[in-house]
Every structure is written in C-alpha cells, then in structure tokens.
Design a protein around this motif. Structure first.
Motif, PDB file in Angstrom:
ATOM      1  N   ALA A 115      38.317  18.462  38.766  1.00 30.01           N
ATOM      2  CA  ALA A 115      38.606  19.622  38.304  1.00 30.01           C
ATOM      3  C   ALA A 115      37.466  20.117  37.271  1.00 30.01           C
ATOM      4  CB  ALA A 115      39.976  19.444  37.188  1.00 30.01           C
ATOM      5  N   VAL A 116      36.855  19.145  36.938  1.00 30.71           N
ATOM      6  CA  VAL A 116      35.656  19.613  36.035  1.00 30.71           C
ATOM      7  C   VAL A 116      34.572  20.066  37.053  1.00 30.71           C
ATOM      8  CG1 VAL A 116      34.251  18.910  34.166  1.00 30.71           C
ATOM      9  CG2 VAL A 116      36.605  18.545  33.959  1.00 30.71           C
ATOM     10  N   GLN A 117      34.160  19.187  37.855  1.00 27.64           N
ATOM     11  CA  GLN A 117      32.888  19.080  38.601  1.00 27.64           C
ATOM     12  C   GLN A 117      33.186  19.883  39.967  1.00 27.64           C
ATOM     13  OE1 GLN A 117      30.960  15.312  39.097  1.00 27.64           O
ATOM     14  NE2 GLN A 117      31.799  14.529  37.261  1.00 27.64           N
ATOM     15  N   GLU A 118      34.128  20.096  40.654  1.00 30.70           N
ATOM     16  CA  GLU A 118      34.323  21.174  41.706  1.00 30.70           C
ATOM     17  C   GLU A 118      34.955  22.171  41.349  1.00 30.70           C
ATOM     18  OE1 GLU A 118      35.924  18.568  45.156  1.00 30.70           O
ATOM     19  OE2 GLU A 118      34.843  16.846  44.571  1.00 30.70           O
ATOM     20  N   ASN A 119      35.995  22.186  40.657  1.00 31.34           N
ATOM     21  CA  ASN A 119      36.750  23.326  40.373  1.00 31.34           C
ATOM     22  C   ASN A 119      36.087  24.175  39.264  1.00 31.34           C
ATOM     23  OD1 ASN A 119      38.262  22.627  42.582  1.00 31.34           O
ATOM     24  ND2 ASN A 119      39.738  21.374  41.423  1.00 31.34           N
ATOM     25  N   LYS A 120      35.253  23.413  38.471  1.00 31.20           N
ATOM     26  CA  LYS A 120      34.633  24.326  37.365  1.00 31.20           C
ATOM     27  C   LYS A 120      35.830  24.666  36.360  1.00 31.20           C
ATOM     28  CE  LYS A 120      30.859  23.768  39.697  1.00 31.20           C
ATOM     29  NZ  LYS A 120      30.186  22.586  39.304  1.00 31.20           N
ATOM     30  N   LEU A 121      36.774  23.705  35.833  1.00 27.65           N
ATOM     31  CA  LEU A 121      37.616  24.011  34.947  1.00 27.65           C
ATOM     32  C   LEU A 121      37.052  23.727  33.597  1.00 27.65           C
ATOM     33  CD1 LEU A 121      41.256  23.031  36.524  1.00 27.65           C
ATOM     34  CD2 LEU A 121      40.438  25.257  36.572  1.00 27.65           C
ATOM     35  N   SER A 122      37.480  24.516  32.629  1.00 29.05           N
ATOM     36  CA  SER A 122      36.942  24.187  31.384  1.00 29.05           C
ATOM     37  C   SER A 122      38.089  23.381  30.750  1.00 29.05           C
ATOM     38  CB  SER A 122      36.967  25.448  30.560  1.00 29.05           C
ATOM     39  OG  SER A 122      35.880  26.345  31.117  1.00 29.05           O
ATOM     40  N   LEU A 123      38.064  22.257  31.053  1.00 28.51           N
ATOM     41  CA  LEU A 123      39.038  21.131  30.475  1.00 28.51           C
ATOM     42  C   LEU A 123      38.735  20.540  28.989  1.00 28.51           C
ATOM     43  CD1 LEU A 123      40.333  19.012  33.452  1.00 28.51           C
ATOM     44  CD2 LEU A 123      41.414  21.150  32.174  1.00 28.51           C
TER      45      LEU A 123
END
Length: 209
Positions: A115-123
């Motif tokens: 989610a963080v590295q591929e989907n660029k979600l701001s978790l």
C-alpha cells in the motif's frame, strides 16, 4: 534506506535530528559494538531488535526472510521489530505497526508495504488507515480503537526512545542484547549474511552469560 533518504522522500528534511548512539559505537568487522550498552527490556533473554519502516524498500525485501528466521529462534531469545520515527509520517507508520501487533494481524504487514510503496497510500494518516482497514475487511471500529489507544501511544513513545538510544540512522538495522548492531550493509550487502552475524552475536552473548 538511510534516514536522510527517508526524510527527503517525505519532504521533511527540517526534522532531521543529530545522531546520539552511533557515535558511541566501535566498528568491528561486520558489526558495531555499542559503548556504553543500551539498556534492554527483555529480562532473562537475549534481546534482538529490527529497526524498520514501511516506506523502506530494503525493509520490505528483508521482511519475509526475517520472519522465517524469527520463527526458528530458541526460547532464550526475544525478538521484536521497532518502527523508526524520524518524522510525523513515520510516527503514523509506527502507530499502524503497533495496531497490527496488538490486533494480532501482522499477517497484513506485506499488504502495508504494498500500500505504501506501490499504491502510494499515505498510511501515516488516520483517515487513510481507516479506509485501508475497511478495504482489508477488518472491523474498522475495533481497529481504530486500538490505533488511538493508550497502549499504542505507549508503544510509539517507547519506539521513539529506542531509535534515539541506538542512534539509528538507516534501516533495516539489527541490534543484539543492547551491545551490538549490524545490517546487510555492514555484513557485505547481504540480508542473509546479516542474520548470520546476528546468530553469531547471540551465541557470543549466550557464552558470555
């Protein structure tokens, strides 16, 4: 990934703090000796820590290998992960990690990396974490209750203290018994070699009592 690169990616270079613990260390071959040692929190056991964060591609590559290694550890070794906190965003990552840990859902860790590295979600943001939890079919109310709990607050504060005491400037980084630190870079640019160094340090601590 080192601290400077992580902060550049997050756009918060102004928050870069001066190192504390590493200056006290002495490099010896593939590991560093910490002088003075850092106090440990696993009474009666050999404490091994891995410092990491979800935005680090090296941490993601290391995580499956580390997980399998940790499953084979003997009973006198206590292993835990410590999320580094060099910025506000990384504090959010740390809070998410401890929420997964308390909720017994570390099986979702790879999904966080994706989610963080591929989907660029701001978790690092609670609102985004809430959406992510729902998308992964978690009980959102219960999960966010843990996320904002006093217990997780305490764990995050403790992680911040560990990062400061050990002077962690790059990840993934491994610490053994509060006395030694090593990494893939120190061990010859190999995660496997770093774990062999940790194994040898565990044996050294065991023999020295």
């Amino acid at each position: 990934m080192n601290r400077r690169d992580a902060l550049q990616q997050l756009g918060v270079l102004a928050l870069l703090a001066s190192p504390v613990g590493l200056a006290q260390g002495q490099t010896e071959r593939s590991f560093k000796v910490l002088r003075p040692p850092v106090p440990v929190h696993s009474a009666g056991k050999i404490e091994v820590l891995e410092f990491f964060h979800y935005g680090c591609s090296h941490c993601r590559a290391f995580d499956p290998l580390l997980t399998q290694w940790a499953k084979r550890l003997p009973g006198d070794v206590a292993f835990s992960q410590v999320p580094v906190i060099w910025s506000q965003s990384l504090e959010g990552f740390a809070r998410l990690y401890y929420t997964l840990l308390v909720s017994k859902r570390l099986d979702l860790q790879e999904k966080v990396f994706v989610a963080v590295q591929e989907n660029k979600l701001s978790l690092g943001s609670p609102a985004v974490v809430r959406e992510w939890a729902g998308a992964n079919k978690l009980d959102v109310s219960a999960f966010m209750g843990v996320y904002g709990s006093f217990g997780v607050d305490t764990q995050v504060r403790r992680a911040r203290q560990f990062v400061s005491l050990y002077g962690v400037e790059s990840v993934p980084m491994l610490a053994v018994a509060g006395r030694f630190m090593t990494s893939a870079e120190m061990a010859g640019n190999s995660h496997e070699a770093a774990l062999k160094v940790v194994d040898s340090l565990i044996e050294r601590v065991r023999k020295e009592g």
